[in-house]
Design a protein around this motif. Structure first.
Motif, PDB file in Angstrom:
ATOM      1  N   VAL A 171      -6.109  10.474   2.585  1.00  0.00           N
ATOM      2  CA  VAL A 171      -6.690   9.141   2.609  1.00  0.00           C
ATOM      3  C   VAL A 171      -8.073   9.173   1.954  1.00  0.00           C
ATOM      4  O   VAL A 171      -8.802  10.167   2.056  1.00  0.00           O
ATOM      5  N   LYS A 172      -8.437   8.119   1.261  1.00  0.00           N
ATOM      6  CA  LYS A 172      -9.706   8.069   0.543  1.00  0.00           C
ATOM      7  C   LYS A 172     -10.885   8.189   1.499  1.00  0.00           C
ATOM      8  O   LYS A 172     -10.844   7.657   2.611  1.00  0.00           O
ATOM      9  N   CYS A 182      -2.778   0.981  11.026  1.00  0.00           N
ATOM     10  CA  CYS A 182      -2.162   2.261  10.685  1.00  0.00           C
ATOM     11  C   CYS A 182      -0.710   2.312  11.140  1.00  0.00           C
ATOM     12  O   CYS A 182       0.161   2.858  10.439  1.00  0.00           O
ATOM     13  N   LEU A 227      -9.242   2.986   9.583  1.00  0.00           N
ATOM     14  CA  LEU A 227      -8.472   1.797   9.913  1.00  0.00           C
ATOM     15  C   LEU A 227      -8.153   1.728  11.401  1.00  0.00           C
ATOM     16  O   LEU A 227      -7.983   2.764  12.056  1.00  0.00           O
ATOM     17  N   THR A 286      -3.841   2.999  -3.712  1.00  0.00           N
ATOM     18  CA  THR A 286      -4.747   2.019  -3.100  1.00  0.00           C
ATOM     19  C   THR A 286      -5.502   2.595  -1.909  1.00  0.00           C
ATOM     20  O   THR A 286      -6.606   2.139  -1.591  1.00  0.00           O
ATOM     21  N   ILE A 287      -4.921   3.575  -1.234  1.00  0.00           N
ATOM     22  CA  ILE A 287      -5.580   4.117  -0.041  1.00  0.00           C
ATOM     23  C   ILE A 287      -5.727   5.633  -0.060  1.00  0.00           C
ATOM     24  O   ILE A 287      -6.417   6.190   0.800  1.00  0.00           O
ATOM     25  N   SER A 288      -5.091   6.313  -1.012  1.00  0.00           N
ATOM     26  CA  SER A 288      -5.143   7.778  -0.997  1.00  0.00           C
ATOM     27  C   SER A 288      -5.666   8.336  -2.304  1.00  0.00           C
ATOM     28  O   SER A 288      -5.616   7.692  -3.356  1.00  0.00           O
ATOM     29  N   CYS A 311       0.825  -1.216   0.000  1.00  0.00           N
ATOM     30  CA  CYS A 311       0.000   0.000   0.000  1.00  0.00           C
ATOM     31  C   CYS A 311       0.856   1.261   0.000  1.00  0.00           C
ATOM     32  O   CYS A 311       0.538   2.248  -0.677  1.00  0.00           O
ATOM     33  N   THR A 341      -6.865   7.386  10.320  1.00  0.00           N
ATOM     34  CA  THR A 341      -5.608   6.632  10.355  1.00  0.00           C
ATOM     35  C   THR A 341      -4.852   6.949  11.646  1.00  0.00           C
ATOM     36  O   THR A 341      -3.849   7.674  11.652  1.00  0.00           O
ATOM     37  N   ILE A 382     -12.492   5.519   4.394  1.00  0.00           N
ATOM     38  CA  ILE A 382     -11.492   4.623   4.996  1.00  0.00           C
ATOM     39  C   ILE A 382     -11.274   5.003   6.458  1.00  0.00           C
ATOM     40  O   ILE A 382     -11.001   6.147   6.789  1.00  0.00           O
TER      41      ILE A 382
END
Length: 336
Positions: free
Chosen positions: A32-33, A43, A38, A24-26, A18, A71, A36
């Motif tokens: 961060v998307k 994190c 976590l 994939t996550i941002s 990642c 996160t 999301i």
């Protein structure tokens, strides 16, 4: 068949992927998307997969961890990072439990206030070498107080105002004694203290309040007669390092008596490093069981560790059995 190490846990492999493929996550702007959220363990693994020494660390990775709700982080290790005070402030919003800013040369004194403002959970703080966030004096050239000095007197407390701080590490910092005395607002709460390479502590007045210390490292720190008295008063100590590098070897008067006072004053001591000094004495056996005169009182209750690397009068015979599997342990001091 040779030993085959276990493969990395799936979580670490996923985190590494990642951080290598941030899409994939941002989002495209680095945050961060949406949606999301976590758990802290995930994190933390993501953050540990980041190369904090990378030049673009602050631009590429810090935005992902800006929101503590999405996160969350508990431990922030930025050793050798190019992070600036602005980037650190964004990470401090997590109110971390541990913070390591060793060798962070781009940090400025203003980040000290950032740390204090987000220190409610902070129990461990590491500040080292090129990280210059403390003043070296409280007085100006004309003899009056500097702005920092006036602010300290007006507000009270210390430069580090982390009320729950237990472990503090500061390397290669030189300041006048008054600065040291006001460095931390809760010296008495500290249990672990590393001041390797620091100078200007004077008679160690600042340590008189540190009555709960169990681990103290004073590697390459000048120690005067009054300083030794303060160290001897820290009766809860279990580990003590007063070693010197080969370039800064120390010769103390009445070394055997000095070591004897240390040993008798610190009943819980299990680890002692006196490398590079003459505290081990003359190297002449005074009893049938101990060549180191100052350790006679511990023959029936031996130390677990004794550092003698580069000590004056290195010993050929040593009949002072160390606990567990040690007969004699010569400790090689690594450079900070």
């Amino acid at each position: 068949m040779g030993f085959e190490p276990s493969p990395p846990p799936l979580l670490k492999l996923t985190a590494k992927y990642c951080m290598k493929h941030l899409e994939t996550i941002s989002t495209s702007d680095g945050n961060v998307k949406p949606g999301i959220s976590l758990p802290a363990e995930v994190c933390q693994t993501l953050f540990e997969a980041v190369d904090v020494e990378e030049e673009e660390f602050e631009v590429k990775y810090v935005p992902i961890f800006e929101d503590p709700k999405s996160t969350p982080l508990r431990h922030i290790k930025l050793r050798n990072s190019k992070v600036t005070s602005s980037g650190l402030l964004k990470l401090l919003r997590h109110k971390p439990y541990t913070l390591n800013i060793h060798q962070c040369g781009r940090l400025t004194p203003e980040c000290l206030q950032y740390i204090n403002n987000h220190s409610v959970n902070l129990t461990s703080l590491t500040i080292g070498t090129t990280t210059q966030i403390f003043p070296s004096t409280l007085t100006s050239d004309d003899g009056g107080l500097t702005d920092v000095g006036r602010e300290l007197i007006q507000n009270g407390g210390g430069f580090i105002q982390a009320k729950n701080l237990e472990k503090l590490s500061i390397h290669l910092y030189t300041a006048e004694a008054e600065i040291w005395e006001n460095l931390v607002n809760s010296w008495q709460r500290l249990t672990h203290l590393d001041l390797s390479g620091c100078d200007g502590l004077g008679d160690f007045e600042c340590l008189k309040q540190s009555v709960n210390l169990i681990w103290l490292c004073l590697y390459n720190v000048p120690i005067s007669g009054d300083g030794w008295k303060v160290i001897c008063s820290l009766s809860k100590l279990r580990h003590l390092d007063v070693s010197k590098s080969t370039e800064i070897s120390s010769i103390y008067a009445n070394s055997s008596m000095l070591l004897r006072n240390l040993i008798t004053s610190l009943p819980f001591l299990t680890s002692l490093d006196i490398s590079g000094t003459n505290l081990a004495g003359r190297g002449v056996a005074e009893t049938a069981h101990c060549d180191i005169e100052g350790l006679e009182s511990r023959i029936s209750r031996p130390l677990e560790f004794l550092g003698l690397y580069g000590a004056h009068h290195e010993y050929v015979t040593y009949d002072f059995d160390l606990r567990f599997f040690f007969e004699i342990l010569i400790f090689t001091k690594q450079t900070i």
